[in-house]
Design a protein around this motif. Structure first.
Motif, PDB file in Angstrom:
ATOM      1  N   CYS A 304       0.549  -1.102  -0.176  1.00 30.94           N
ATOM      2  CA  CYS A 304      -0.059  -0.171   0.118  1.00 30.94           C
ATOM      3  C   CYS A 304       0.701   1.602  -0.147  1.00 30.94           C
ATOM      4  O   CYS A 304       2.699   0.940   0.763  1.00 30.94           O
ATOM      5  CB  CYS A 304      -0.961   0.501   1.684  1.00 30.94           C
ATOM      6  SG  CYS A 304      -1.952  -1.328   1.390  1.00 30.94           S
ATOM      7  N   THR A 306       3.586   4.194  -0.067  1.00 29.52           N
ATOM      8  CA  THR A 306       4.543   4.475  -0.439  1.00 29.52           C
ATOM      9  C   THR A 306       5.202   3.061  -1.191  1.00 29.52           C
ATOM     10  O   THR A 306       6.205   2.948  -1.770  1.00 29.52           O
ATOM     11  CB  THR A 306       5.735   4.729   0.013  1.00 29.52           C
ATOM     12  OG1 THR A 306       5.094   6.847   0.386  1.00 29.52           O
ATOM     13  CG2 THR A 306       7.111   5.320   0.000  1.00 29.52           C
ATOM     14  N   SER A 307       5.064   2.324  -0.422  1.00 23.89           N
ATOM     15  CA  SER A 307       5.219   0.653  -0.188  1.00 23.89           C
ATOM     16  C   SER A 307       4.769   0.082  -1.913  1.00 23.89           C
ATOM     17  O   SER A 307       5.852  -0.617  -2.694  1.00 23.89           O
ATOM     18  CB  SER A 307       5.077  -0.330   0.859  1.00 23.89           C
ATOM     19  OG  SER A 307       5.494   0.537   2.038  1.00 23.89           O
ATOM     20  N   SER A 351       6.482  -3.683   3.202  1.00 28.45           N
ATOM     21  CA  SER A 351       5.380  -2.519   4.363  1.00 28.45           C
ATOM     22  C   SER A 351       6.873  -2.471   4.957  1.00 28.45           C
ATOM     23  O   SER A 351       7.564  -2.867   5.710  1.00 28.45           O
ATOM     24  CB  SER A 351       4.527  -3.673   4.957  1.00 28.45           C
ATOM     25  OG  SER A 351       4.415  -2.827   5.526  1.00 28.45           O
ATOM     26  N   GLN A 352       6.913  -0.682   5.383  1.00 30.93           N
ATOM     27  CA  GLN A 352       7.496  -0.384   6.265  1.00 30.93           C
ATOM     28  C   GLN A 352       6.621  -0.356   8.180  1.00 30.93           C
ATOM     29  O   GLN A 352       7.720  -1.283   8.023  1.00 30.93           O
ATOM     30  CB  GLN A 352       7.368   1.653   6.095  1.00 30.93           C
ATOM     31  CG  GLN A 352       8.338   2.485   6.926  1.00 30.93           C
ATOM     32  CD  GLN A 352       8.515   2.093   8.211  1.00 30.93           C
ATOM     33  OE1 GLN A 352       8.855   1.825   9.049  1.00 30.93           O
ATOM     34  NE2 GLN A 352       7.250   2.138   8.970  1.00 30.93           N
ATOM     35  N   SER A 353       5.662   0.186   8.158  1.00 30.96           N
ATOM     36  CA  SER A 353       5.799  -1.168   9.656  1.00 30.96           C
ATOM     37  C   SER A 353       5.608  -2.179   9.539  1.00 30.96           C
ATOM     38  O   SER A 353       5.423  -2.558  10.959  1.00 30.96           O
ATOM     39  CB  SER A 353       4.044  -0.082   9.824  1.00 30.96           C
ATOM     40  OG  SER A 353       3.373  -0.781   8.632  1.00 30.96           O
ATOM     41  N   THR A 356       0.008  -3.263   8.715  1.00 30.45           N
ATOM     42  CA  THR A 356      -1.073  -2.799   7.352  1.00 30.45           C
ATOM     43  C   THR A 356      -1.840  -3.226   7.329  1.00 30.45           C
ATOM     44  O   THR A 356      -1.255  -4.327   6.180  1.00 30.45           O
ATOM     45  CB  THR A 356      -0.430  -1.904   5.852  1.00 30.45           C
ATOM     46  OG1 THR A 356       0.572  -0.869   6.632  1.00 30.45           O
ATOM     47  CG2 THR A 356      -1.080  -1.102   5.190  1.00 30.45           C
ATOM     48  N   VAL A 402       5.651  10.858   9.158  1.00 33.63           N
ATOM     49  CA  VAL A 402       4.388  10.166   8.606  1.00 33.63           C
ATOM     50  C   VAL A 402       4.621   9.920   7.359  1.00 33.63           C
ATOM     51  O   VAL A 402       4.134   8.800   6.339  1.00 33.63           O
ATOM     52  CB  VAL A 402       3.338  10.189   8.411  1.00 33.63           C
ATOM     53  CG1 VAL A 402       2.003  10.416   7.812  1.00 33.63           C
ATOM     54  CG2 VAL A 402       2.528  10.397  10.027  1.00 33.63           C
ATOM     55  N   ALA A 606      -2.452   7.931   8.813  1.00 29.12           N
ATOM     56  CA  ALA A 606      -1.525   7.465  10.035  1.00 29.12           C
ATOM     57  C   ALA A 606      -0.364   6.877   9.660  1.00 29.12           C
ATOM     58  O   ALA A 606      -0.363   7.203   8.082  1.00 29.12           O
ATOM     59  CB  ALA A 606      -2.502   6.719  10.633  1.00 29.12           C
ATOM     60  N   VAL A 609      -1.327   1.773   9.182  1.00 25.22           N
ATOM     61  CA  VAL A 609      -2.729   1.686   8.641  1.00 25.22           C
ATOM     62  C   VAL A 609      -3.222   0.421   9.918  1.00 25.22           C
ATOM     63  O   VAL A 609      -3.132  -0.129   8.258  1.00 25.22           O
ATOM     64  CB  VAL A 609      -3.244   2.293   7.448  1.00 25.22           C
ATOM     65  CG1 VAL A 609      -4.738   1.887   7.380  1.00 25.22           C
ATOM     66  CG2 VAL A 609      -2.835   3.881   7.306  1.00 25.22           C
TER      67      VAL A 609
HETATM   68  C1  G6P Z   1       0.235   4.548   5.655  1.00 24.73           C
HETATM   69  C2  G6P Z   1       1.747   5.711   5.402  1.00 24.73           C
HETATM   70  C3  G6P Z   1       2.245   5.776   3.919  1.00 24.73           C
HETATM   71  C4  G6P Z   1       3.214   4.186   3.971  1.00 24.73           C
HETATM   72  C5  G6P Z   1       1.653   3.649   3.976  1.00 24.73           C
HETATM   73  C6  G6P Z   1       2.062   2.028   3.638  1.00 24.73           C
HETATM   74  O1  G6P Z   1      -0.570   5.653   4.201  1.00 24.73           O
HETATM   75  O2  G6P Z   1       1.692   7.006   5.786  1.00 24.73           O
HETATM   76  O3  G6P Z   1       3.677   6.363   4.326  1.00 24.73           O
HETATM   77  O4  G6P Z   1       3.304   4.176   2.414  1.00 24.73           O
HETATM   78  O5  G6P Z   1       0.309   3.935   5.229  1.00 24.73           O
HETATM   79  O6  G6P Z   1       2.393   1.518   5.133  1.00 24.73           O
HETATM   80  P1  G6P Z   1       3.087   0.351   5.622  1.00 24.73           P
HETATM   81  O7  G6P Z   1       4.072   0.840   6.489  1.00 24.73           O
HETATM   82  O8  G6P Z   1       2.956  -0.755   4.868  1.00 24.73           O
HETATM   83  O9  G6P Z   1       5.135   0.453   4.185  1.00 24.73           O
END
Ligand code: G6P
Length: 612
Positions: A304, A306-307, A351-353, A356, A402, A606, A609
């Motif tokens: 999702c 940026t990823s 995914s960064q986080s 998601t 963010v 957020a 997400v």
């Molecule tokens: C949110 C963040 C974005 C990120 C996206 C996907 O919308 O604000 O910066 O790219 O989620 O998140 P992830 O952690 O899965 O890369």
């Protein structure tokens, strides 16, 4: 989204909880609250920022060595003082904080109302705490048991922490679909949505697993059970995070710090994985699966935001180098459209986080069909990292702003390494090209550093375009995802409408928007489709659009046409995204600062997400 902090131990909980909330601010939220026990169960909450909560409690009693605190990102019910967490149970003996969504809250609420329960808020969370209290009273069970039984009746996603006035040494927490980390101190426990509030107190952490309930008490051992009542052993891991990574370190914003960290974060992503001299690319985390990747008939990338843009770069990389067809899917679309997935498929989840919700659900779906899932995550121990069969961490360090910056370039770095590794195994890349790219990869961190020198130029440019209402970003080939990412960065933090487009597609629509008011950012580096991009620039010029061009150092032709030119160092075509993205990050940053926007915590967004 929603941040959770909890503390129990010998220290005063209030300062620890408040600091924890500040650390979690980056996740995105609209109200904040805290509950503490010191004889009484005190609960304070307010709409707004953590600083508003701090002001609100200034003259209140905040003593207590146990407490919970929360930042809420509204789902059920508007952001206001009542809907903010924590929520009391009916008797006001219990309090809860919650991240996630209880999907069947309406039917549970109806049932509880029939039995005389009253509800103050519009939240699904309040339903859960009343249910827990109801079970506790009716079945005369301990709090952790009541929580466990209640969760068996719940459909949805949650990370919760519950405290009780009658058991003032105990925190009960549970998770499903939303993250929860437990920090184990010498004689205390810290609970949080991620490790950032914990890192300064202890490096011993336990990542709670799906459908587990944890009970921590002062001076006692951690106790974990599944919601089906099976005892589990806590797996304690070492946290690799230092305080410096969580502070601004002299920068005005986390985003700027993170943009400037990219020479290091890219290097950290490659560390121990590339050796140009020996011609080696090695990704330990996927070594058991790389043969399967090399044999695959296709790769599906799910992500999702940026990823997803990083995934698009991945598509070009895998197809170009490893000659394997790639589909890049928005996780949210993929999961709901009955996709065709087979046991031979490789699904790469980015995914960064690592939290998601849609990406996680896409993984589960693909897994259920027998596909092999490879993760590319930044947060160690995150849900996605654990849900995948194998994977590679980006090692970019915590990303607090963010708007994602260093995570993107780290993801692209890892995708480059993966594509190179598979290409090398399959023999789809010439030896000379393989070595040339490896050498160039090793030079990239220095070139990123060089690229960052355009910062002042972009500050000037931001002055010119501060109040522009629309922006168009154009790129072709490897620079098309860069255009998308540039546009996303601008709209995320400055609230200016911006669109990214494949340059050639411009004439099928966006060209209608072009006039002398319209800035068009064109990524026109010197390889690939350079001549074609030149023609697109001509088309914009002919309609009096303002051209901001990202070009390769020494470029002469684009310079003749563009109104503003930003140079990036020369590199291999496939590595250009790692450089060309940087001026676009800086442009968005400076415009947002000049428009007085909240750069690190843009409205409504957020960082993680955790709802669908
Ligand atoms: C949110 C963040 C974005 C990120 C996206 C996907 O919308 O604000 O910066 O790219 O989620 O998140 P992830 O952690 O899965 O890369």
């Amino acid at each position: 989204m929603c941040g959770i902090v909890g503390y129990v131990g010998p220290k005063q909980a209030f300062p620890i909880l408040m600091k924890g909330l500040y650390r979690l601010e980056y996740r995105g939220y609209d109200s904040a609250g805290i509950a503490l026990i010191d004889g009484d169960l005190k609960l304070y909450k307010t709409k707004g920022k953590v600083s508003d909560l701090e002001n609100f409690v200034k003259d209140k009693d905040t003593t207590g060595t146990i407490g919970i605190a929360h930042t809420r990102w509204a789902t059920h019910g508007e952001p206001n003082n009542t809907n903010a967490h924590p929520h009391y149970s009916q008797s006001k003996n219990l309090a809860i904080i919650h991240n996630g969504i209880i999907e069947n809250y309406a039917s549970i609420k109806e049932e509880l109302m029939k039995r005389g329960y009253h509800f103050e808020s519009d939240t699904d969370t309040e339903v859960l705490i009343h249910l827990i209290e109801d079970i506790r009273n009716n079945e005369k069970v301990s709090l952790d048991e009541a929580v466990r039984i209640a969760l068996n009746q719940v459909v949805g996603a949650y990370a919760i922490v519950v405290i009780s006035k009658e058991d003032p040494d105990m925190l009960v927490a549970a998770r499903k679909g939303s993250p929860l980390v437990i920090g184990i101190g010498d004689d205390d426990f810290y609970l949080a949505s991620d490790a950032t509030p914990i890192a300064e107190y202890t490096h011993d952490v336990v990542y709670l697993d799906e459908e587990e309930v944890v009970c921590v008490r002062k001076n006692r051992k951690i106790k974990i059970k599944t919601i089906t009542n099976k005892d589990k052993t806590a797996y304690v891991q070492k946290l690799e995070m230092n305080l410096g990574q969580l502070e601004k370190g002299g920068y005005d914003h986390f985003m700027l710090k993170e943009i400037y960290e990219q020479p290091h974060s890219i290097l950290d992503s490659m560390r121990g994985r590339v050796n140009a001299k020996k011609g080696i690319v090695k990704l330990g985390g996927i070594s058991d699966y790389e043969q399967k990747m090399a044999n695959a008939d296709r790769i599906i990338i799910v992500a999702c935001g940026t990823s997803w843009h990083a995934g698009l770069v991945g598509e070009y990389l895998f197809e170009d180098l490893a000659r394997v067809p790639v589909e890049v899917e928005y996780a949210s679309e993929f999961r709901y459209r009955n996709p065709i997935i087979t046991e031979d498929d490789i699904v790469i989840a980015i995914s960064q986080s690592g939290e998601t919700a849609d990406t996680l659900a896409a993984i589960e779906l693909a897994k259920s069909k027998g596909a092999t899932i490879i993760g590319i995550c930044n947060v160690v121990g995150s849900s996605i990292a654990r849900a995948t069969h194998a994977g590679t961490y980006t090692h970019a360090g915590p990303e607090i702003g963010v708007a994602s910056t260093k995570a993107f370039t780290a993801q692209v770095t890892i995708l480059t390494l993966m594509a190179l590794r598979i290409a090398h195994m399959k023999g789809t890349i010439e030896k000379s090209r393989f070595h040339r790219i490896l050498n160039e990869l090793e030079a990239i961190p220095e070139k990123v550093k060089e690229t960052l020198k355009v910062d002042n130029q972009l500050k000037e440019l931001a002055r010119v375009f501060t109040y522009t209402r629309n922006f168009l970003y154009l790129g072709r080939g490897y620079n098309f995802p860069v255009a998308l990412e540039g546009a996303l960065k601008l709209k995320e933090i400055s609230y200016i409408h911006a669109e990214g487009y494949p340059a050639a597609e411009m004439k099928h629509g966006p060209i209608a928007l072009i006039d002398k008011e319209m800035p068009v950012v064109v990524i026109a580096t010197n390889k690939g489709t350079y001549d074609k991009v030149m023609s697109n620039i001509q088309e914009v010029k002919a309609r009096k659009g303002k051209i901001i061009a990202i070009v390769t150092k020494g470029d002469k032709d684009v310079k003749k046409l563009a109104d503003y030119v930003i140079e990036v160092p020369e590199t291999e075509e496939l590595l250009v995204p790692l450089l060309a993205t940087i001026p676009l990050q800086l442009l968005s940053y400076h415009i947002a600062v000049m428009r007085d926007c909240n750069v690190d915590q843009p409205r409504n967004l957020a960082k993680s997400v955790t709802v669908e």
